[in-house]
Design a protein around this motif. Sequence first.
Motif, short mmCIF file in Angstrom:
data_model
loop_
_atom_site.label_atom_id
_atom_site.label_comp_id
_atom_site.label_asym_id
_atom_site.label_seq_id
_atom_site.Cartn_x
_atom_site.Cartn_y
_atom_site.Cartn_z
N ARG A 178 -17.65 -59.63 -9.77
CA ARG A 178 -18.65 -58.62 -10.14
C ARG A 178 -19.18 -57.90 -8.90
O ARG A 178 -19.30 -56.67 -8.88
N TRP A 179 -19.48 -58.65 -7.85
CA TRP A 179 -20.02 -58.05 -6.63
C TRP A 179 -18.93 -57.33 -5.84
O TRP A 179 -19.20 -56.32 -5.20
N GLU A 180 -17.70 -57.83 -5.87
CA GLU A 180 -16.62 -57.17 -5.15
C GLU A 180 -16.32 -55.80 -5.75
O GLU A 180 -15.96 -54.87 -5.02
N ARG A 181 -16.51 -55.65 -7.06
CA ARG A 181 -16.35 -54.32 -7.67
C ARG A 181 -17.41 -53.35 -7.14
O ARG A 181 -17.22 -52.14 -7.21
N ARG A 182 -18.50 -53.89 -6.62
CA ARG A 182 -19.55 -53.05 -6.03
C ARG A 182 -19.37 -52.89 -4.53
O ARG A 182 -20.22 -52.33 -3.85
N GLY A 183 -18.30 -53.45 -3.98
CA GLY A 183 -18.00 -53.28 -2.56
C GLY A 183 -18.58 -54.35 -1.65
O GLY A 183 -18.60 -54.17 -0.43
N VAL A 184 -19.02 -55.47 -2.21
CA VAL A 184 -19.59 -56.55 -1.40
C VAL A 184 -18.78 -57.82 -1.61
O VAL A 184 -18.63 -58.28 -2.74
N GLN A 185 -18.24 -58.36 -0.53
CA GLN A 185 -17.48 -59.60 -0.61
C GLN A 185 -18.44 -60.78 -0.58
O GLN A 185 -19.34 -60.84 0.27
N ILE A 186 -18.26 -61.71 -1.50
CA ILE A 186 -19.09 -62.91 -1.57
C ILE A 186 -18.22 -64.10 -1.15
O ILE A 186 -17.08 -64.23 -1.62
N ARG A 187 -18.76 -64.94 -0.29
CA ARG A 187 -18.04 -66.14 0.15
C ARG A 187 -18.95 -67.35 -0.06
O ARG A 187 -20.16 -67.24 -0.02
N HIS A 188 -18.35 -68.50 -0.26
CA HIS A 188 -19.11 -69.75 -0.39
C HIS A 188 -18.17 -70.92 -0.09
O HIS A 188 -16.96 -70.76 -0.02
N ASP A 189 -18.76 -72.09 0.08
CA ASP A 189 -17.94 -73.28 0.20
C ASP A 189 -18.25 -74.20 -0.98
O ASP A 189 -19.07 -73.87 -1.84
N ASP A 190 -17.59 -75.33 -1.03
CA ASP A 190 -17.74 -76.22 -2.18
C ASP A 190 -19.15 -76.76 -2.35
O ASP A 190 -19.52 -77.15 -3.45
N SER A 191 -19.95 -76.77 -1.29
CA SER A 191 -21.31 -77.29 -1.42
C SER A 191 -22.16 -76.43 -2.35
O SER A 191 -23.07 -76.93 -3.01
N VAL A 192 -21.86 -75.14 -2.46
CA VAL A 192 -22.58 -74.26 -3.39
C VAL A 192 -22.24 -74.64 -4.83
O VAL A 192 -23.13 -74.75 -5.68
N VAL A 193 -20.97 -74.88 -5.10
CA VAL A 193 -20.56 -75.31 -6.44
C VAL A 193 -21.22 -76.65 -6.77
O VAL A 193 -21.74 -76.84 -7.87
N ASP A 194 -21.22 -77.57 -5.81
CA ASP A 194 -21.85 -78.88 -6.03
C ASP A 194 -23.33 -78.74 -6.36
O ASP A 194 -23.83 -79.43 -7.24
N LEU A 195 -24.02 -77.84 -5.67
CA LEU A 195 -25.44 -77.62 -5.93
C LEU A 195 -25.66 -77.07 -7.34
O LEU A 195 -26.56 -77.52 -8.05
N ILE A 196 -24.83 -76.12 -7.74
CA ILE A 196 -24.95 -75.56 -9.09
C ILE A 196 -24.75 -76.65 -10.14
O ILE A 196 -25.47 -76.71 -11.13
N VAL A 197 -23.79 -77.52 -9.91
CA VAL A 197 -23.50 -78.59 -10.87
C VAL A 197 -24.59 -79.66 -10.86
O VAL A 197 -25.01 -80.15 -11.90
N ARG A 198 -25.07 -79.99 -9.68
CA ARG A 198 -26.00 -81.12 -9.51
C ARG A 198 -27.41 -80.83 -10.00
O ARG A 198 -28.07 -81.70 -10.55
N THR A 199 -27.91 -79.63 -9.82
CA THR A 199 -29.31 -79.34 -10.13
C THR A 199 -29.50 -79.04 -11.60
O THR A 199 -28.72 -78.32 -12.22
N GLY A 200 -30.53 -79.60 -12.16
CA GLY A 200 -30.92 -79.30 -13.52
C GLY A 200 -30.00 -79.84 -14.59
O GLY A 200 -30.03 -79.36 -15.72
N TYR A 201 -29.19 -80.84 -14.29
CA TYR A 201 -28.24 -81.34 -15.27
C TYR A 201 -28.95 -82.07 -16.41
O TYR A 201 -29.84 -82.89 -16.19
N ASP A 202 -28.57 -81.75 -17.62
CA ASP A 202 -29.07 -82.44 -18.81
C ASP A 202 -27.86 -82.68 -19.71
O ASP A 202 -27.28 -81.73 -20.23
N PRO A 203 -27.47 -83.95 -19.87
CA PRO A 203 -26.26 -84.23 -20.65
C PRO A 203 -26.32 -83.73 -22.08
O PRO A 203 -25.29 -83.46 -22.70
N ARG A 204 -27.50 -83.55 -22.63
CA ARG A 204 -27.64 -83.04 -24.00
C ARG A 204 -27.24 -81.57 -24.11
O ARG A 204 -26.89 -81.10 -25.19
N LEU A 205 -27.31 -80.84 -23.00
CA LEU A 205 -27.04 -79.40 -23.04
C LEU A 205 -25.61 -79.03 -22.64
O LEU A 205 -25.25 -77.86 -22.68
N GLY A 206 -24.82 -80.00 -22.23
CA GLY A 206 -23.45 -79.71 -21.82
C GLY A 206 -23.42 -78.77 -20.62
O GLY A 206 -24.16 -78.96 -19.66
#
Length: 86
Positions: free
Chosen positions: A12-40
């Motif tokens: 989405r951002w690359e279509r606007r001309g901005v390259q986004i980069r990240h490493d696996d720690s960002v994905v881990d943070l997204i997965v780890r924070t706010g997890y509730d097994p009832r919500l999938g």
Amino acid sequence: IAAAMLADEHDRWERRGVQIRHDDSVVDLIVRTGYDPRLGARHLTRNLEKLVCQPLSEAACEPGWEAVVSVKLIAEEDAVRLEMTT
């Protein structure tokens, strides 16, 4: 799932001309924070919005954003920091 959602956000951002980069720690943070097994995978959508989408959108409203060519997402304890390159 989180990595695929983040890849969609990159596209989405690359279509606007901005390259986004990240490493696996960002994905881990997204997965780890706010997890509730009832919500999938719903917490992933909320976390991506809170940790990545909102900060990027807010940064895009700041003066000087038009000069930004890339943004590196850096996972911190409970947030994602944006490192912008012009």
